[in-house]
Write an enzyme that holds these catalytic residues in place. Structure first.
Site, PDB file in Angstrom:
ATOM      1  N   ASP A 141      78.277  65.061  86.262  1.00 29.46           N
ATOM      2  CA  ASP A 141      79.004  64.969  85.045  1.00 29.46           C
ATOM      3  C   ASP A 141      77.927  64.701  84.012  1.00 29.46           C
ATOM      4  O   ASP A 141      77.342  63.497  83.994  1.00 29.46           O
ATOM      5  CB  ASP A 141      80.020  64.007  84.891  1.00 29.46           C
ATOM      6  CG  ASP A 141      81.071  64.230  85.712  1.00 29.46           C
ATOM      7  OD1 ASP A 141      81.385  65.236  86.235  1.00 29.46           O
ATOM      8  OD2 ASP A 141      82.069  63.073  85.868  1.00 29.46           O
TER       9      ASP A 141
ATOM     10  N   ASP B 249      92.361  68.835  86.188  1.00 28.59           N
ATOM     11  CA  ASP B 249      92.112  67.141  85.872  1.00 28.59           C
ATOM     12  C   ASP B 249      93.720  66.696  86.063  1.00 28.59           C
ATOM     13  O   ASP B 249      94.156  66.520  84.747  1.00 28.59           O
ATOM     14  CB  ASP B 249      91.593  67.140  84.623  1.00 28.59           C
ATOM     15  CG  ASP B 249      90.122  67.571  84.527  1.00 28.59           C
ATOM     16  OD1 ASP B 249      89.321  67.404  85.594  1.00 28.59           O
ATOM     17  OD2 ASP B 249      89.770  68.276  83.659  1.00 28.59           O
TER      18      ASP B 249
HETATM   19  O1  1PR Z   1      87.686  71.141  79.749  1.00 30.87           O
HETATM   20  O2  1PR Z   1      86.641  73.441  80.178  1.00 30.87           O
HETATM   21  O3  1PR Z   1      85.490  71.718  78.719  1.00 30.87           O
HETATM   22  O4  1PR Z   1      85.572  71.493  81.181  1.00 30.87           O
HETATM   23  C1  1PR Z   1      85.346  70.130  81.045  1.00 30.87           C
HETATM   24  C2  1PR Z   1      84.886  69.555  82.520  1.00 30.87           C
HETATM   25  O5  1PR Z   1      84.888  68.356  82.460  1.00 30.87           O
HETATM   26  C3  1PR Z   1      86.323  69.748  83.397  1.00 30.87           C
HETATM   27  O6  1PR Z   1      85.710  70.225  84.402  1.00 30.87           O
HETATM   28  C4  1PR Z   1      86.587  68.144  83.736  1.00 30.87           C
HETATM   29  O7  1PR Z   1      87.036  67.961  84.850  1.00 30.87           O
HETATM   30  C5  1PR Z   1      85.041  67.848  83.301  1.00 30.87           C
HETATM   31  N1  1PR Z   1      85.426  66.086  82.707  1.00 30.87           N
HETATM   32  C6  1PR Z   1      85.744  65.925  81.298  1.00 30.87           C
HETATM   33  N2  1PR Z   1      85.797  64.538  81.169  1.00 30.87           N
HETATM   34  C7  1PR Z   1      85.339  63.866  82.375  1.00 30.87           C
HETATM   35  C8  1PR Z   1      85.179  62.450  82.256  1.00 30.87           C
HETATM   36  O8  1PR Z   1      84.861  62.042  83.558  1.00 30.87           O
HETATM   37  N3  1PR Z   1      85.416  61.678  81.174  1.00 30.87           N
HETATM   38  N4  1PR Z   1      84.521  64.725  84.518  1.00 30.87           N
HETATM   39  C9  1PR Z   1      85.204  64.959  83.231  1.00 30.87           C
HETATM   40  C10 1PR Z   1      85.305  64.921  85.638  1.00 30.87           C
HETATM   41  C11 1PR Z   1      85.389  64.838  87.574  1.00 30.87           C
HETATM   42  C12 1PR Z   1      84.753  65.101  88.689  1.00 30.87           C
HETATM   43  C13 1PR Z   1      84.114  63.962  89.340  1.00 30.87           C
HETATM   44  C14 1PR Z   1      84.842  63.892  90.570  1.00 30.87           C
HETATM   45  C15 1PR Z   1      84.290  63.059  91.638  1.00 30.87           C
HETATM   46  N5  1PR Z   1      84.724  64.700  86.542  1.00 30.87           N
HETATM   47  O9  1PR Z   1      84.360  66.251  88.883  1.00 30.87           O
HETATM   48  O10 1PR Z   1      82.823  64.294  89.595  1.00 30.87           O
HETATM   49  O11 1PR Z   1      86.141  63.036  90.222  1.00 30.87           O
HETATM   50  O12 1PR Z   1      83.999  61.697  91.403  1.00 30.87           O
HETATM   51  P1  1PR Z   1      83.820  60.603  92.117  1.00 30.87           P
HETATM   52  O13 1PR Z   1      83.283  61.178  93.652  1.00 30.87           O
HETATM   53  O14 1PR Z   1      82.940  59.533  91.689  1.00 30.87           O
HETATM   54  O15 1PR Z   1      85.117  59.934  92.558  1.00 30.87           O
HETATM   55  P2  1PR Z   1      86.457  71.896  79.760  1.00 30.87           P
END
Ligand code: 1PR
Length: 524
Positions: free
Chosen positions: A224, A379
Site C-alpha cells: 500500500d 473493500d
Molecule cells: O479505489 O480504485 O482508487 O483503489 C484504491 C485501492 O487502495 C483499493 O484497492 C483499496 O483496497 C486500497 N486502499 C485504499 N485505502 C486503503 C487503506 O488501507 N487505507 N488499502 C487501501 C487496502 C488492503 C490490502 C492489504 C491487505 C493485507 N489495503 O490489500 O494489503 O488487507 O493486509 P494485511 O496482510 O496486513 O492484513 P481505487
C-alpha cells in the site's frame, strides 16, 4: 541485435527489461522493413486476438512477418505472439491469423477458473535449445483464457495441465513460441529467454520429465503506497484501513526496494495499491509511474497496480479516460490494473440499468488489454443482520456471531479506501465485475485488515462460490498456518498479505516452507 515487435498494446516494458538484463541490445520494430531486416524477433502479444491482428494488418506487418517466418528465421512469440501463428481463434471468429501453423486457438471449457492465471509446469515433448540449464520441474507464469490446438503434433514442444492437457509451447526449426511469459517467470524464465537469444546453445532434453503439471497457489506481497506528511512516497499499512499511528502515516519502507526484496524472497506476484489514488490526479502522480518503471527493471514476476483507475478531469480541465490511465500504467510496467472505487460505481449503474453500456472502465480496459489484465479490488466490511430477509443483499449464516448475537451477515462494499459504505454487497460486485469483463477479484476485508487474525474464510467462500474467475484472498494473514487454512478451506487461487511481510514477522520463504508438500506452490 534483437528486434522487438511492439504492436502498441500492453506491457512490452517487461520483455525489454528482461532482454536488457541478459545483456542484449534491442531495437523496436517500427516499420514493415524492420521485420524483413531483423536477425532475431521477439514478439510479446497481449490483449485480444482480433485486436492484435487488426493492429498487425493496419501497420502492414502481416506479409513481412509471414515471409520472415516462412524463411525459418529466429522468432520467439509469447502468449498471443504464439496464438497468432495459427489459422484463427475462437476469441475472434472469422479473423484469420498468420496461419504459419495449421490449427485453431480454443477457449478453455473446463471446471476450473478461467483465465488460467499463475505458475504452472511444463512437460517437454522433444529436445530444444531453450531447455539448456533447466531441470524440467520449474514453473512458469501463465495468464490466458485460450490455448492453441495444433494439427501437426511434431511442432508440440511442451504441454501443461489445467483441467485439460494443452499445448504450452511450440517449436519448428528456429520458430519458438510459448503460451507462458518467460519475462514474468523469474530466473527460469530468464534462463529460457537467454537460451533462445544465444545462437550457440544446443538442443537438450531437461533431466526431469513431469508426468503431470499443477497450477501453484500464489503468494502475493501487497504494498500500500502513499505520500506521507513529509511528501515522501512510502509503503504504509493500515489497521482496518487506518494507516496513521499517533497522527503520522506509518512508514514501512520504500516501494521499489521492498518490491525487489519480495521478488528475491520468492513472491509469486507483487501488487502496488496507490491508496490515495481516489483523490489524486493519477497521471500527475508521476512517482507511482516511476515506481513501476524502476521495479520492472529487475523484478521479473507479475506486477499489479491499483488506485485511481477511473475517468477524471485534471485541474486544467483536460479529460482522461480510465483506459488512458490504465494504458500509462501498462506502458510503465504493470501487467494488471486493479479497480476499486470505480468498480462499485460501475456496478451500481449496471444494476440500475440491468446491463452494461460498453463504456465503463472495466469493459473498455478488458476489451483492449484482455480480461486477465483487469482486477476488481473489493473493500467490504461485515454488516450483521437478524435474518436473511432483513436486507436484499447476499446474506450468509456466520459462525462469528455479531455484537447482539446475530447469526447472519452480509458484506458491504466501500469506496475511497473504506471511507464510504455503499448499498451493494461484495458477492454482487464480484459477479457484475466478472460479467463486465474483469479477469480476477482481489478480495480484501476491512474487518480483518492488519489484524493478524487470519483470512475471512466465510467471505472468501461466499465470493468464490459466486464467480468463475480467480479470487485473491486478502487481509488478516498473521502466520504461515493462515495461508494453509485459506488454501484448504476455500478455493481461492492466491493469497495476499502485507503487514507480516513488511515487518518481517513471517517472511515469504517461511510461508512457502510451511506450505511445501501440503499445498502446490512454486519454489523459487
Ligand atoms: O479505489 O480504485 O482508487 O483503489 C484504491 C485501492 O487502495 C483499493 O484497492 C483499496 O483496497 C486500497 N486502499 C485504499 N485505502 C486503503 C487503506 O488501507 N487505507 N488499502 C487501501 C487496502 C488492503 C490490502 C492489504 C491487505 C493485507 N489495503 O490489500 O494489503 O488487507 O493486509 P494485511 O496482510 O496486513 O492484513 P481505487
Amino acid at each position: 541485435m534483437i528486434s522487438l515487435l511492439d504492436y502498441g498494446a500492453g506491457n512490452v516494458r517487461s520483455v525489454i527489461n528482461a532482454i536488457k538484463s541478459l545483456g542484449h541490445e534491442l531495437r523496436i520494430i517500427t516499420s514493415p522493413k524492420d521485420i524483413l531486416e531483423a536477425e532475431r524477433i521477439v514478439f510479446p502479444g497481449v490483449g485480444n486476438f482480433g485486436q492484435i491482428m487488426a493492429n498487425l494488418t493496419q501497420k502492414g506487418y502481416v506479409e513481412p512477418l509471414k515471409t520472415y517466418l516462412m524463411d525459418n528465421r529466429p522468432f520467439f512469440g509469447i502468449c498471443l505472439g504464439l496464438q497468432v501463428l495459427f489459422e484463427g481463434s475462437e476469441e475472434a471468429p472469422g479473423v484469420p491469423g498468420l496461419g504459419i501453423f495449421k490449427g485453431m486457438v480454443r477457449r478453455f471449457e473446463i471446471d476450473f477458473s478461467v483465465p488460467h492465471i499463475g505458475w504452472n509446469g511444463i512437460v517437454p515433448h522433444k529436445p530444444s535449445k531453450i531447455f539448456a540449464d533447466l531441470k524440467g520441474d520449474e514453473k512458469f507464469y501463465f495468464v490466458h483464457s485460450y490455448y492453441v490446438a495444433p494439427e501437426d503434433q511434431f511442432i508440440v514442444l511442451t504441454t501443461t495441465d489445467y483441467g485439460v492437457r494443452f499445448v504450452s509451447s511450440v517449436q519448428r526449426g528456429n520458430i519458438i513460441a510459448t503460451q507462458f511469459h518467460p519475462e514474468k517467470s523469474g530466473k527460469p524464465g530468464l534462463a529460457l529467454l537467454k537460451n533462445f537469444l544465444d545462437p550457440t546453445s544446443a538442443a537438450v532434453q531437461p533431466p526431469v520429465t513431469l508426468q503431470h503439471t499443477r497450477l501453484a497457489k500464489r503468494i502475493i506481497a501487497c504494498l500500500d503506497v502513499r505520500t506521507n506528511d513529509q511528501g515522501d512516497l512510502v509503503v504504509t499499512k493500515g489497521d482496518q484501513y487506518d494507516v496513521r499511528e499517533k497522527g503520522e502515516v506509518r512508514n514501512l519502507g520504500k516501494p521499489v526496494d521492498l518490491a525487489r526484496r519480495y521478488y528475491e524472497e520468492g513472491a509469486d506476484e507483487i501488487t502496488f495499491l496507490n491508496i490515495t489514488g481516489f483523490r489524486d490526479f493519477p497521471l500527475e502522480d508521476l512517482p507511482m509511474l516511476e515506481v513501476l518503471r524502476r521495479t520492472s527493471e529487475n523484478v521479473f514476476v507479475p506486477l499489479t497496480i491499483g488506485g485511481g483507475i477511473r475517468d477524471y478531469t485534471d485541474r486544467n480541465g483536460k479529460h482522461y479516460s480510465a483506459l488512458e490511465v490504465a494504458s500509462e500504467y501498462f506502458r510503465s510496467g504493470a501487467d494488471k490494473i486493479s479497480i476499486g472505487s470505480d468498480a462499485v460505481y460501475i456496478a451500481e449503474k449496471f444494476l440500475e440499468r440491468g446491463h452494461g453500456d460498453g463504456r465503463s472502465a472495466i469493459e473498455e480496459i478488458s476489451r483492449v488489454y484482455g480480461n486477465q489484465a483487469v482486477v476488481i479490488s473489493i473493500d467490504p466490511k461485515r454488516v450483521y443482520v437478524e435474518s436473511p430477509a432483513q436486507v436484499r443483499h447476499h446474506v450468509i449464516e456466520t459462525s462469528i456471531s455479531g455484537p447482539k448475537g446475530e447469526q447472519y451477515c452480509w458484506y458491504q462494499c466501500t469506496v475511497k479506501g473504506g471511507r464510504e459504505a455503499r448499498d451493494i454487497d461484495a458477492v454482487t460486485l464480484a459477479q457484475v465485475g466478472e460479467q463486465l469483463g474483469a479477469g480476477e477479484i482481489l478480495l480484501n476485508c476491512i474487518d480483518r485488515d492488519g489484524t493478524n487474525l487470519g483470512f475471512d474464510i466465510e467471505l472468501i467462500n461466499a465470493v468464490k462460490g459466486a464467480v468463475s474467475i480467480p479470487v485473491i484472498a486478502s487481509s488478516g494473514a498473521g502466520c504461515a498456518e493462515h495461508f494453509y487454512e485459506v488454501f484448504t478451506k476455500t478455493k481461492a487461487e492466491s493469497a495476499l498479505a502485507a503487514g507480516i511481510f513488511h515487518r518481517n514477522e513471517v517472511p515469504i520463504p517461511s510461508v512457502k516452507e510451511f506450505l511445501a508438500g501440503k499445498v502446490e506452490i512454486r519454489i523459487a
